[in-house]
Design an enzyme around this catalytic site. Sequence first.
Site, PDB file in Angstrom:
ATOM      1  CB  CYS A  29      -0.890   0.015   1.229  1.00  0.00           C
ATOM      2  SG  CYS A  29      -2.320  -1.043   1.089  1.00  0.00           S
TER       3      CYS A  29
ATOM      4  CD  GLU B 282       2.555  -1.301   3.145  1.00  0.00           C
ATOM      5  OE1 GLU B 282       1.649  -0.484   2.858  1.00  0.00           O
ATOM      6  OE2 GLU B 282       2.685  -2.356   2.549  1.00  0.00           O
TER       7      GLU B 282
END
Lengths: 307, 788
Positions: free
Chosen positions: B432, B434
């Site tokens: 996502c 990170e």
Amino acid sequence: MISGTIFDIKRFAIHDGPGVRTTVFFKGCPLSCWACHNPEGQRPGSDLFLRDERCNACGDCLEVCQQAAISQSDAAVHVDRYRCDLCGACADACLRGALELAGRSVSVDEVIAEVERDVVYYDESGGGVTFSGGEPLFQPEFLEALLQESRKREISTVVDTSGYAPRSVLQDIADMVDHFLYDLKLADEARHREFTGVANCSILDNLNWLSEHGSSVMIRLPLLPEVNDDESNLSALGRFLSSLARLHPVDILPYHRTGADKYARLGRSYPFPQQRLPDADTIATAVQLLEQSGLTVTVRGETYAVE
Amino acid sequence: MPLSDRVRQLRDQSLNAPATLSAERAQLITQFYKQDIGTVSNPVRRALALQYLLERKHIFIGEGELIVGERGPSPKAAPTFPEICCHSLDDLNVLDSREKISFKVTDEVRDIFRNEIIPFWSGKSMRELIFEEMTDEWEAAYRAAVFTEFMEQRAPGHTVLDDKIYHKGFLDLKQDIAARRERLDYLNDPGAYAKQEQLKAMSICAYALIHYAGRYAQRAQRQAETEQDPRRKRELKRIADICTRVPAHPPRDFWEALQYYWFVHLGVITELNTWDSFNPGRLDQHLYPFYRTGLHEGTLTTDRARELLQCFWLKFNNHPAPPKVGVTAEESSTYTDFAQINTGGVKPDGSDAVNELTYLILDVVEEMRLLQPSSSIQLSKKNPDRFLRRAAKIIKTGFGQPSIFNADVIVQELIRQGKSVEDARNGGSSGCVEVGAFGKESYTLTGYFNMPKVFEITLNSGCDPRTGQLIGVATKDPATFDSFDQLMEAYRQQLAHFVDIKVRGNNVIERLWALHSPTPFLSLIIDDCIEKGMDYHDGGARYNTSYIQGVGLGTLTDAATAVKYHVFDERTMSMEELLTALRRDFEGYEDVRLTLLERTPKYGNDDDYADGVMRHLFEMYLAAVEGRRNTRGGIYHVNLLPTTVHIYFGSVVTATPDGRRAGEPLSEGVSPVQGADRHGPTAVLRSVAKMDHVRTGGTLLNQKLTPGLLDHEDGMSKFVNLVRSYFRMDGHHIQFNVVDAETLKAAQANPEKYRDLIVRVAGYSDYFCDLGKTLQDEIIARTEHQTF
């Protein structure tokens, strides 16, 4: 501390001058144009908005109204605008936001604090603050103070005006304004009076002076079919503009009806219910007529491509 | 540029193939574990298991394909991993029959599961082992949805590859391993034998992948012999040649580089069902030397590079995420597996990394218009505006890609975590949002953490109001508090309590994976597993980070702000009155609800009152998690992202003091509560930038823009200004859904007409019509920043 009356501060305003801007809407305007899209900007004091679609006739407003100006039927409430003293108690009580007071008194510090919040965006985009309305020149001391404070903070300033003001007001502020957005509607004085409620001689004179003074000015021309789209008006405006000390760009703003809903919310009838919207031909013709006077013309800020 | 016939056909095939569940891997792994292979160490057993799979896996070369190799036996055929979590027959029925994100399951597959797979794995899977080892308090918190657990049905493996495969063949890696084994010090190092076994396992894995590629070479050669079309014949011969060359040796050209990566990708996702997002990392950087040389020598054209990249893109799209089990199977609402290919950023020396290939890759993103792989740009202040404008033009087409990351802040985040400057600059975002040091870090996301739930438990003195069970600390009745600080102190205690439970569980789960399910293949390609002689699951990577992902910061902030404002500061209502209204889900308390909703400072409006509360809560979460030690020699950090879990988490939280009714979704990422931001995007970005993104490992901000904003050059400039400003304020990430609400409503009413409508959900995009109604409604509700 100087204060004034505004009805809104809008951030991320991207159509009110260069870059990303914050627009401060002054309340009160000496004109009453038929096509006004911010009718809540006209009166100097407060105005009460009533949005029927949000009202569930809970009756909370009736209880707090000291003037007994609100009555209730099955599905909605009604405001007696003659009785209402615009105290705002009903708007405070209305949790659904159906009643809302437009217009508040604010200090220069409060406005500047709000404007300063977006400095990072101004820096990044070449934006700044725009004073619009209503008519910002209608509250000259307030405007002057705001311009001074903006200057101190090196925030770029735009004034969006009808130009209807004593020359002295304009003279006092001109050097603190980086850019003017200057409305022109009609060249003919009688028609101007009919359409806006005031004569246009001071508007034209002021523009003449600003041009001579060397101010940066963009002309904004609201375009209304059968009101000011005729050849004689546009040619006359073109001639006037080309006679100024400098050639200022013209931005045409085709008429839209977004003001109509606001009139209804203010309990006023829309002065212009039959007005039709300008079609592509009308706009193209207007562009051509003005260009014939040697002017640079855009529509809503964009170059107009004739199909 | 229009797609070539080849790419169009492959794309149609990929989009039209139904997702199916394949029993192939489950069957092979079961056969392997049933054999008597004698006593071997666990790493070696796992390596032999991978070898067994790769020696027997079906070989698939699709018509016209230029990049070969599938995760399953054919496109969209999804394998399962029974040694990790075994699907029950009920799971298979749910997957087969559910309306959205289904996997077709044939009767034959059902029979194989019934007769071979379920009987063998029952009681033996990692999932069962994990649940067995968890404490009662862990289980109570897990059931109450205070947190989720990522590793209960997928392997830890959240990582991204760096550039090593473009310089080294797998034979070189085998040599490195052999050299390392030479240096093992059996006299003085008590771990020498364990290292030997780990290194042996890695070597087996290296061989296994080379062998697997050899099978493709043979198949391509055979197909070439019977192929009638001379052009295809030449291609197949070339494919055979490539598969003989890579991964054994370093790639010589653009095509070989892509195929090499793809074999490595297949190795990773065949070995285990890693969470998630394994991807090539800085693709425009890795491939650029091959691209430039190819063009220079005349062996490559831009069109050929484009077509190869397009074929490469399709390989990702052929792979739905592994089908889930249990309640996750019912709730999971995506096929995507979060492979996020990024472009741009900075080079290891810190200079602007954007090149011609960057723009070609962005062309491919736009032309392919696929869910997978997802794409992002890593925008540095050093990158030209043209790069951001190019991305904006794709965003404007309305499929939610690419998302935009702040490359300069990511470097800061990584350096703060202790990475070297070079490793930080070679890193980026994945999954996502990170961050990671690509090719050198094991960064495990351990689970979502439901912050508003903890606040709800605080308001109920440690009890979950849905069950009445005491699952937290028995803090005082909030009605007895005389200050907001007391409430915050009680929240802090509950927070620490649940983070303790989560970390304790994680520390056991990490050990279970390290001991029972090492990952020698992944260890082969992540530094410094070979040098340390240690497994990726056991601290072999250069950097070892664990994350607990905070969810619902917006809801939490608005809820706490409402209590502070109404109960303690303005005293418009008493705590009793508020709690009663919440318990009754505002039934008979509509005025209270509206007051909370309409007469309260809210996060997302650049309001320092609410944003101050947000900062306080953000710091508390950071303090609760940051710096705790994991079992791999690394520490914990936080990130703030929800994927779609804010809907599940919201469904188990009763009414909250921000005026949210029971069961409604929580806010997502670091975005304000849906509809609470009413002062436009500059205010939202200012609010969100008030938290210290640099001390996170990623935050997710969703913004919806109508296409109108980007219609003209001027609008495009303002968009660029907006993003650049947010990044000047050190925002980590921003993504845009460029659609108007009317279109979405129309899509909801007539889904058949809008099947192609892709929207950004969280860290990824999805087909709008594949989303459940709640999620659809939420996307519609996200405040529209329309300008006129």
